[in-house]
Write a protein that holds these residues in place. Structure first.
Motif, PDB file in Angstrom:
ATOM      1  N   MET A   1       0.842  -1.173   0.000  1.00  0.00           N
ATOM      2  CA  MET A   1       0.000   0.000   0.000  1.00  0.00           C
ATOM      3  C   MET A   1       0.895   1.247   0.000  1.00  0.00           C
ATOM      4  N   TYR A   2       0.519   2.215  -0.752  1.00  0.00           N
ATOM      5  CA  TYR A   2       1.240   3.477  -0.843  1.00  0.00           C
ATOM      6  C   TYR A   2       0.645   4.454   0.159  1.00  0.00           C
ATOM      7  N   VAL A   3       1.509   5.249   0.806  1.00  0.00           N
ATOM      8  CA  VAL A   3       1.039   6.266   1.743  1.00  0.00           C
ATOM      9  C   VAL A   3       1.715   7.587   1.429  1.00  0.00           C
ATOM     10  N   ASP A   4       1.033   8.689   1.809  1.00  0.00           N
ATOM     11  CA  ASP A   4       1.622  10.004   1.625  1.00  0.00           C
ATOM     12  C   ASP A   4       2.418  10.379   2.875  1.00  0.00           C
ATOM     13  N   GLY A   5       2.889  11.598   2.933  1.00  0.00           N
ATOM     14  CA  GLY A   5       3.718  12.057   4.034  1.00  0.00           C
ATOM     15  C   GLY A   5       3.016  12.163   5.367  1.00  0.00           C
ATOM     16  N   GLU A   6       1.694  11.992   5.373  1.00  0.00           N
ATOM     17  CA  GLU A   6       0.938  11.993   6.627  1.00  0.00           C
ATOM     18  C   GLU A   6       0.476  10.593   7.008  1.00  0.00           C
ATOM     19  N   GLY A   7       0.804   9.603   6.182  1.00  0.00           N
ATOM     20  CA  GLY A   7       0.417   8.230   6.467  1.00  0.00           C
ATOM     21  C   GLY A   7      -0.926   7.819   5.896  1.00  0.00           C
ATOM     22  N   ASN A   8      -1.520   8.681   5.071  1.00  0.00           N
ATOM     23  CA  ASN A   8      -2.802   8.368   4.439  1.00  0.00           C
ATOM     24  C   ASN A   8      -2.574   7.609   3.136  1.00  0.00           C
ATOM     25  N   ALA A   9      -3.465   6.682   2.826  1.00  0.00           N
ATOM     26  CA  ALA A   9      -3.360   5.919   1.584  1.00  0.00           C
ATOM     27  C   ALA A   9      -3.368   6.870   0.389  1.00  0.00           C
ATOM     28  N   CYS A  10      -2.570   6.541  -0.612  1.00  0.00           N
ATOM     29  CA  CYS A  10      -2.517   7.346  -1.827  1.00  0.00           C
ATOM     30  C   CYS A  10      -2.188   6.444  -3.004  1.00  0.00           C
ATOM     31  N   SER A  11      -2.187   7.010  -4.183  1.00  0.00           N
ATOM     32  CA  SER A  11      -1.847   6.293  -5.407  1.00  0.00           C
ATOM     33  C   SER A  11      -0.336   6.302  -5.605  1.00  0.00           C
ATOM     34  N   GLU A  12       0.169   5.275  -6.269  1.00  0.00           N
ATOM     35  CA  GLU A  12       1.598   5.257  -6.581  1.00  0.00           C
ATOM     36  C   GLU A  12       1.990   6.458  -7.429  1.00  0.00           C
ATOM     37  N   HIS A  13       1.038   7.019  -8.177  1.00  0.00           N
ATOM     38  CA  HIS A  13       1.313   8.165  -9.041  1.00  0.00           C
ATOM     39  C   HIS A  13       1.481   9.454  -8.241  1.00  0.00           C
ATOM     40  N   ASP A  14       1.123   9.425  -6.942  1.00  0.00           N
ATOM     41  CA  ASP A  14       1.279  10.590  -6.076  1.00  0.00           C
ATOM     42  C   ASP A  14       2.678  10.678  -5.475  1.00  0.00           C
ATOM     43  N   LEU A  15       3.516   9.668  -5.720  1.00  0.00           N
ATOM     44  CA  LEU A  15       4.861   9.631  -5.142  1.00  0.00           C
ATOM     45  C   LEU A  15       5.922   9.775  -6.220  1.00  0.00           C
ATOM     46  N   GLU A  16       6.910  10.602  -5.924  1.00  0.00           N
ATOM     47  CA  GLU A  16       8.007  10.842  -6.859  1.00  0.00           C
ATOM     48  C   GLU A  16       9.322  10.435  -6.190  1.00  0.00           C
ATOM     49  N   PRO A  17      10.106   9.554  -6.818  1.00  0.00           N
ATOM     50  CA  PRO A  17      11.379   9.157  -6.211  1.00  0.00           C
ATOM     51  C   PRO A  17      12.358  10.322  -6.159  1.00  0.00           C
ATOM     52  N   THR A  18      13.107  10.401  -5.073  1.00  0.00           N
ATOM     53  CA  THR A  18      14.112  11.462  -4.928  1.00  0.00           C
ATOM     54  C   THR A  18      15.473  11.033  -5.456  1.00  0.00           C
ATOM     55  N   GLY A  19      15.673   9.718  -5.610  1.00  0.00           N
ATOM     56  CA  GLY A  19      16.972   9.211  -6.014  1.00  0.00           C
ATOM     57  C   GLY A  19      17.891   8.959  -4.826  1.00  0.00           C
ATOM     58  N   LEU A  20      17.443   9.331  -3.629  1.00  0.00           N
ATOM     59  CA  LEU A  20      18.237   9.102  -2.422  1.00  0.00           C
ATOM     60  C   LEU A  20      17.911   7.734  -1.850  1.00  0.00           C
ATOM     61  N   PHE A  21      18.928   7.074  -1.304  1.00  0.00           N
ATOM     62  CA  PHE A  21      18.695   5.789  -0.655  1.00  0.00           C
ATOM     63  C   PHE A  21      19.724   5.595   0.445  1.00  0.00           C
ATOM     64  N   ARG A  22      19.419   4.681   1.345  1.00  0.00           N
ATOM     65  CA  ARG A  22      20.347   4.338   2.425  1.00  0.00           C
ATOM     66  C   ARG A  22      20.345   2.833   2.606  1.00  0.00           C
ATOM     67  N   LYS A  23      21.546   2.248   2.526  1.00  0.00           N
ATOM     68  CA  LYS A  23      21.726   0.818   2.788  1.00  0.00           C
ATOM     69  C   LYS A  23      22.418   0.674   4.134  1.00  0.00           C
ATOM     70  N   SER A  24      21.974  -0.294   4.914  1.00  0.00           N
ATOM     71  CA  SER A  24      22.620  -0.549   6.194  1.00  0.00           C
ATOM     72  C   SER A  24      22.442  -2.018   6.556  1.00  0.00           C
ATOM     73  N   PRO A  25      23.275  -2.530   7.444  1.00  0.00           N
ATOM     74  CA  PRO A  25      23.095  -3.915   7.875  1.00  0.00           C
ATOM     75  C   PRO A  25      21.728  -4.091   8.536  1.00  0.00           C
ATOM     76  N   SER A  26      21.107  -5.208   8.293  1.00  0.00           N
ATOM     77  CA  SER A  26      19.804  -5.495   8.885  1.00  0.00           C
ATOM     78  C   SER A  26      19.935  -5.653  10.395  1.00  0.00           C
ATOM     79  N   THR A  27      18.999  -5.088  11.127  1.00  0.00           N
ATOM     80  CA  THR A  27      18.950  -5.259  12.580  1.00  0.00           C
ATOM     81  C   THR A  27      17.879  -6.277  12.957  1.00  0.00           C
ATOM     82  N   ARG A  28      17.258  -6.879  11.958  1.00  0.00           N
ATOM     83  CA  ARG A  28      16.205  -7.869  12.198  1.00  0.00           C
ATOM     84  C   ARG A  28      16.827  -9.121  12.824  1.00  0.00           C
ATOM     85  N   LYS A  29      16.262  -9.567  13.918  1.00  0.00           N
ATOM     86  CA  LYS A  29      16.785 -10.726  14.633  1.00  0.00           C
ATOM     87  C   LYS A  29      16.804 -11.950  13.712  1.00  0.00           C
TER      88      LYS A  29
END
Length: 73
Positions: free
Chosen positions: A1-29
């Motif tokens: 499900m897609y959400v906007d900046g307030e956490g409300n459901a939205c369409s995938e067309h309402d979101l624009e990628p910034t090109g920024l990303f962050r990779k990090s080691p998983s902290t999942r047990k």
């Protein structure tokens, strides 16, 4: 499900990628050697949204991807 900046459901067309990303080691047990990937998006009002995906050590998706309001954590 897609959400906007307030956490409300939205369409995938309402979101624009910034090109920024962050990779990090998983902290999942039990996911030693895994990776967490966060990708930045902006909603139509220019509020931050993050797509979060967790991979295991073999590169398989084990959680997500899911969208959450706000920037990287």
């Amino acid at each position: 499900m897609y959400v906007d900046g307030e956490g409300n459901a939205c369409s995938e067309h309402d979101l624009e990628p910034t090109g920024l990303f962050r990779k990090s080691p998983s902290t999942r047990k039990g996911n030693e050697g895994g990776m967490c990937l966060q990708e930045g998006f902006l909603d139509r009002h220019k509020r931050a949204v993050t797509r979060h995906t967790v991979y295991d050590a073999l590169g398989r998706i084990i959680h997500g991807p899911h969208f959450r309001p706000g920037g990287f954590k």
